[in-house]
Design an enzyme around this catalytic site. Sequence first.
Site, PDB file in Angstrom:
ATOM      1  CD  GLU A  88      -3.186  -1.059   2.156  1.00 13.39           C
ATOM      2  OE1 GLU A  88      -4.048   0.093   2.908  1.00 13.39           O
ATOM      3  OE2 GLU A  88      -3.764  -2.071   2.411  1.00 13.39           O
ATOM      4  N   GLY A  89       1.969   1.415  -0.719  1.00 11.05           N
ATOM      5  CA  GLY A  89       2.880   2.460  -1.348  1.00 11.05           C
ATOM      6  C   GLY A  89       3.671   1.700   0.294  1.00 11.05           C
TER       7      GLY A  89
END
Length: 824
Positions: A501-502
Amino acid sequence: MSSVIWFLVFFIGALVLAYQRVSLLTATFTYAAGLLAYTWFGAGSFAWLIALWGVLALLVLLNIDAFRVRFISRPFLRTYRRMLPSMSQTEKDALEAGTVWWDGELFTGGPNWEKLMSAAPPRLSAEEQAFLDGPCEELCRMVDDWDITHKRADLPPHIWDYLKSKGFFAMIIPKKYGGLEFSAYAHSCVLVKLSSRSGVVASTVAVPNSLGPGELLLHYGTDEQRNYYLPRLARGEEIPCFALTGPRAGSDAGSIPDTGVVCKGIYEGREIVGVRLNFSKRYITLAPVATVVGLAFKLFDPDKLIGERTEYGITCALIPRNTAGVTIGRRHFPLNNPFQNGPILGKDVFVPLDFLIGGMKMAGQGWRMLVEQLSVGRCISLPSSATGAAKAAVFATGAYARIRRQFNTSVGNFEGVGEVIARMAGYTYIVDAARSVTTGAIDGGEKPSVPAAMLKFHATEFARVIANDAMDVHGGKGICLGPKNYLGRGYEMVPVAITVEGANLLTRSLIIFGQGAIRCHPFVLKEMEAARDKDKRRGVKEFDKALFGHIGFTISNAVRSLVMALTLARFSSVPEGGATQRYFQHINRFSASFAFATDVAMLSLGGYLKKKESLSARLGDVLSSMYLASMVLKHYHNQGANEEDLPLVEWACRNLLYRAQEQLHSFLRNFPIRFLAAFMRFFIFPRGQTYHAPSDPLGQRIVDAVLRSTPARDRATHGIYRTVEPGNPLGLLHEALVLADTAEPLEKRVRVEGVKTGRITALDLPGQIQQALAAGILSETEAAVLRDYDRRVMDLIHVDDFDTSELAAGVAKEDVRFARVGNA
């Protein structure tokens, strides 16, 4: 009246007006009244009076809109447009995603505490609690994490079936489609419990309930898509995955090379207008077992078959696995936590336009769809999993440090170990508070996009520290993998959570402050929108309004920062007194300093601030520290303000606010315009750095609570799987912890009355117990208690050993159930 007194009157009056944030008109009238009094009663020279009346004339002119616009706002707007950084469509979509919540208050310099403290505490419904106590508890009982991670590299068939039949993949799906329709808080609590038992199980459950086909269909799908897919997803007939990341672009959606070209083609025997897809994706969780793939790609229509545009941008589609041209690759192996994860390839995959999520009206809206839902999902999946793992680590480490003895005392009694345990407990309290309060806000209708980034980054980073600390306390017990090791797989899972998620590095340096400074600031976004307004007359009018509001805002925050720094915020208005009052006040102080520093940085550096990622990261750390400290105070209030929890609250707030101070200091030390750094320092640290980190005695109070079965320990670790049963080390550790209250005095008696006097000569505890019984130091009952305790402790501290053949990579295929579509 002397000149000094008049000066003090005007100076203090100006401070009060700025501190209270009165309007320009009110300030002008107040100044005029003071000037009249000074002219009549004062003894100023004629030249001095002329200067003061000149200031009043300027203030009057500034209250005239036409004057401001012509001589100030319009010229400055031309300069501002040149300073304004470029913004891609993906950045614009990200800024517009979600809602501004408590994060916006922290940008004001004077947060409205009523907004936070009046929010209803998150609560589980009777149905949600029954799910946690029933199916969720039973699922944890079924889990054998060593079997999953080492022998099978997969969940066994009966767990896959249980997940589907009990609705674990359907927590966010409404009941009308056959789902559970749980609140965000309940969804989070399920993941907390599962992650305290198995990271693989928690990850498997998290993905279908987070950013993926189910959530996208719910919010953007057509009625036909919802009615077809959602019931099938709820029943587990379909297993979803979502494919965004690829080898060339990672999570940078704006750079993905995956394409969909609108064209004519043959589908199910007839020619239709559809989309021909070519894509290469990797790191896709559930891909190896997925039956339906959510796909992000860039949509093109070179022949204008669906409209007048040739490029539509990022678009999302739902593709059945068995579609011709789709290839599910072999599995990735994420650090010995083999949740189903792998690559997906597509070569000339032709699908109907109906496969676009939301149909043609959502073509090109894919990135906006993703970031809007990410603002919710990011607050739940990873923060909840990190919280469960952290709680389990604290629960286990506190018990282990109590029952594990070195140098004739529990290792938890050593100050070095105690410092680590206090840090573990404090960080766990922080992440649990943030998770709980923020998911409660989601259930109240918020979609907090900036807090989502803060939670993702700090929850996983704190979990990393906690995992390292737990391993340090456990020593050899922690590093030897096997069925008895309850830390190893969680330790290995930490980098996975940090990466997905980043990546955290970019989340900290680009997203938290970069998005927050524009999204949450009361005036910046309004100024940017006005500057980009194509209606120039309306634009300059709106810019003038925002600009002068911003100027007054900055002056007020400079004054508020100075006054609260000088007074240590003792007179700042806060919602509660008592033991937590000072923490509310210090957040007020740092909020003003942060808002002032932000405005000076953005005004002086402009678009260059976007490139100064280290400066942005430090300001983001200040914002995060204030947000997390606010969550701690609200969580303490939500739980009934139990006095036993105050050491954790105090440690958490002191740690976070000390971080805020130090990051502000580092920001000023590294600010490139040195005279402005000195100017800001005067308003932010006029007395120097006055805030201190948590003290050692405070940490010891936490250790005393964690090393014993106390209500504070139970509340801090609430929600994990701690049932006392064979195969659950957390339950067995706690059982031994409770028995230690009885066993430790008996051990001490053996040592003092036997070993030290020479009446007992045995070197091991079983031998000492036998000699103590013979010498009358212990009764038969006491000896039996101590033997039983020693047996339990030794069973817990022992580690596994293996034959070399058992550890060799690769096992017979008949011994492993590889996931297959349809029976996964």
